[in-house]
Design a protein around this motif. Structure first.
Motif, PDB file in Angstrom:
ATOM      1  N   ALA A 105       0.826  -1.208   0.000  1.00 59.95           N
ATOM      2  CA  ALA A 105       0.000   0.000   0.000  1.00 59.95           C
ATOM      3  C   ALA A 105       0.859   1.256   0.000  1.00 59.95           C
ATOM      4  O   ALA A 105       0.507   2.262  -0.621  1.00 59.95           O
ATOM      5  CB  ALA A 105      -0.923  -0.010   1.212  1.00 59.95           C
TER       6      ALA A 105
ATOM      7  N   THR B 145       0.223   2.440  -4.431  1.00 62.96           N
ATOM      8  CA  THR B 145      -0.908   3.315  -4.742  1.00 62.96           C
ATOM      9  C   THR B 145      -0.487   4.763  -4.946  1.00 62.96           C
ATOM     10  O   THR B 145      -0.942   5.422  -5.887  1.00 62.96           O
ATOM     11  CB  THR B 145      -1.963   3.231  -3.625  1.00 62.96           C
TER      12      THR B 145
ATOM     13  N   THR C 298      -6.772   2.532  -6.395  1.00 67.49           N
ATOM     14  CA  THR C 298      -7.370   1.235  -6.083  1.00 67.49           C
ATOM     15  C   THR C 298      -8.787   1.245  -6.641  1.00 67.49           C
ATOM     16  O   THR C 298      -9.699   1.787  -6.012  1.00 67.49           O
ATOM     17  CB  THR C 298      -7.389   0.987  -4.567  1.00 67.49           C
TER      18      THR C 298
ATOM     19  N   ASN D 286     -12.637  -2.757  -4.293  1.00 69.54           N
ATOM     20  CA  ASN D 286     -12.403  -3.711  -3.215  1.00 69.54           C
ATOM     21  C   ASN D 286     -13.579  -4.670  -3.168  1.00 69.54           C
ATOM     22  O   ASN D 286     -14.722  -4.271  -3.363  1.00 69.54           O
ATOM     23  CB  ASN D 286     -12.256  -3.017  -1.855  1.00 69.54           C
TER      24      ASN D 286
ATOM     25  N   CYS E 132      -8.562   4.451   4.198  1.00 66.14           N
ATOM     26  CA  CYS E 132      -7.118   4.190   4.114  1.00 66.14           C
ATOM     27  C   CYS E 132      -6.342   4.778   5.284  1.00 66.14           C
ATOM     28  O   CYS E 132      -6.386   5.984   5.542  1.00 66.14           O
ATOM     29  CB  CYS E 132      -6.581   4.744   2.804  1.00 66.14           C
TER      30      CYS E 132
ATOM     31  N   LYS F  28      -7.060  -4.405 -10.198  1.00 61.91           N
ATOM     32  CA  LYS F  28      -7.013  -4.059  -8.774  1.00 61.91           C
ATOM     33  C   LYS F  28      -6.206  -2.803  -8.506  1.00 61.91           C
ATOM     34  O   LYS F  28      -6.381  -2.154  -7.475  1.00 61.91           O
ATOM     35  CB  LYS F  28      -6.417  -5.221  -7.970  1.00 61.91           C
ATOM     36  N   HIS F  29      -5.313  -2.464  -9.439  1.00 62.99           N
ATOM     37  CA  HIS F  29      -4.499  -1.260  -9.298  1.00 62.99           C
ATOM     38  C   HIS F  29      -4.529  -0.488 -10.611  1.00 62.99           C
ATOM     39  O   HIS F  29      -4.175  -1.034 -11.659  1.00 62.99           O
ATOM     40  CB  HIS F  29      -3.056  -1.601  -8.922  1.00 62.99           C
TER      41      HIS F  29
END
Length: 418
Positions: free
Chosen positions: A257, A261, A304, A307, A367, A404-405
């Motif tokens: 993380a 990101t 991101t 989720n 976050c 996912k990214h």
């Protein structure tokens, strides 16, 4: 047939969200615009790319994403109480691995206890003490990139400051930071694999990263400092020390993380400036726009994009019945382009205010590193504004093959010194 509400978008106009080649061309915002309009809670049938041949729900509208993200009782980040695997990826992770142990894959009452342990090390008053150091690092990084003339902005600038910062916060020697970068990239990258698959490269990187984490934790237990890994190595919850697996999950999460990101937000933000004529000059002329510019970068890039949660009980969301045990994906990137919340959402607008984006999520899982990420983006922008008069993209932009990214693998740029 779709299990979504009547009038749902037909599968023919919604791409396969588990086909990672789709995301190499950029996030499919057009498809999500159709979903928000026609089927804000949509059943994604399994395809040849979908892990375990199991479909999942796609939640695309801002109000539904935020509502589900805040309801941890109904939408679990762990999921293993109602199915054999769980976690926050579309693909199931086995019970006893990350679900229930990694911070972002835990539920109350475990989650707030883990979160409190780590929060003190990334609280605003603590991070304020390292801001000057980060600013000096950013200046050196930008100066080196400008001196090269042409650079890979992703590697030379966007990745470097977050990597130096996460090494410092974890208590990792700076000379090891590029090894961390390589491991994190290999474990998160799907360049040579599909969802749910592992390759020899990703398996080896994960093993080496875990071995490094174990050795680091042993050193911190023997000689703790004031870094996050010392906290993980020595902390207790309910008078019990963290299990070895929990400690290693702290290392894995914060490494990924903390390095992935923010670098993607910085790189994606710079690409937006390059593509939008005049905005960089506007920001240079009026530094009061810096704070809203940081927020717009976060909204625009949505590092991101989703989720996953698991429904713990039968529930209705936006008129659609979701069954206990089913996978539910919350698409933050789609919510950040919802015209019901963001006027003219497909315009990069550094004057946008208010800007209630959900790039950091929403609810109890907001976050933990949001303050640090904002600080890193800001100090990099400050260094660039002071030292770069202009810039241009001088080669193909390569994007990460991942749903996912929202990431960039390569961003060749020419930086003109101011």
């Amino acid at each position: 047939m779709s299990r979504s509400a009547p009038g749902a978008a037909p599968e023919s106009v919604v791409p396969d969200l588990t086909d990672l080649d789709l995301f190499v061309r950029g996030f499919p915002y057009d498809a999500f615009a159709r979903l928000r309009e026609q089927a804000p809670v949509w059943w994604h049938e399994p395809t040849a790319h979908t892990p375990a041949g199991e479909g999942f729900w796609v939640v695309s509208r801002y109000r539904d994403v935020v509502g589900a993200g805040g309801d941890t009782a109904t939408f679990s980040s762990d999921g293993t109480a109602v199915r054999d695997g769980g976690g926050t990826l579309i693909e199931d992770l086995p019970a006893g691995l990350a679900p229930g142990h990694m911070l972002n894959m835990t539920d109350p009452p475990r989650h707030p206890k883990l979160r409190r342990l780590l929060h003190a090390s990334v609280a605003p008053r603590v991070l304020a003490r390292i801001e000057d150091d980060l600013r000096e690092r950013a200046v050196r990084i930008v100066d080196a990139a400008v001196a090269k003339g042409e650079c890979d902005f992703l590697l030379d600038v966007a990745a470097e400051l977050p990597l130096q910062a996460v090494a410092q916060l974890l208590g990792v020697p700076q000379q090891d930071r590029h090894r961390l970068f390589e491991w994190a990239t290999a474990t998160l990258d799907y360049a040579d694999r599909d969802l749910g698959e592992v390759t020899e490269l990703s398996r080896r990187a994960l093993s080496e990263m875990q071995d490094y984490g174990r050795a680091l934790l042993e050193r911190k237990r023997a000689d703790p400092g004031d870094d996050l890994m010392s906290v993980a190595a020595t902390a207790t919850i309910d008078d019990e020390p963290l299990a070895d697996l929990d400690q290693r999950m702290v290392f894995s999460l914060l490494l990924a993380a903390g390095s992935e990101t923010t670098r993607n937000a910085i790189a994606g933000g710079m690409l937006a400036f390059a593509e939008c004529t005049g905005i960089w000059e506007d920001l240079h002329a009026d530094r009061t726009l810096l704070a809203p510019a940081v927020e717009e970068i976060l909204r625009w890039t949505s590092p991101t994009p989703y989720n996953r949660r698991t429904a713990t009980a039968d529930v209705e969301l936006a008129g659609v019945r979701i069954r206990a045990g089913e996978k539910v994906t919350l698409w933050w990137a789609s919510a950040n382009r919802d015209a019901a919340v963001f006027p003219d959402p497909d315009t990069f607008d550094i004057r946008r205010t208010p800007n209630p984006h959900v790039a950091f999520g929403r609810g109890p899982h907001f976050c933990l590193g949001s303050v640090l990420a904002r600080m890193e983006i800001r100090v990099v922008l400050e260094a660039l504004l002071d030292r770069v008069a202009g810039f241009e993209v001088v080669g193909p932009v390569e994007r990460v093959r991942s749903n996912k990214h929202t990431g960039i693998r390569r961003l060749p740029m020419r930086l003109e010194p101011r």
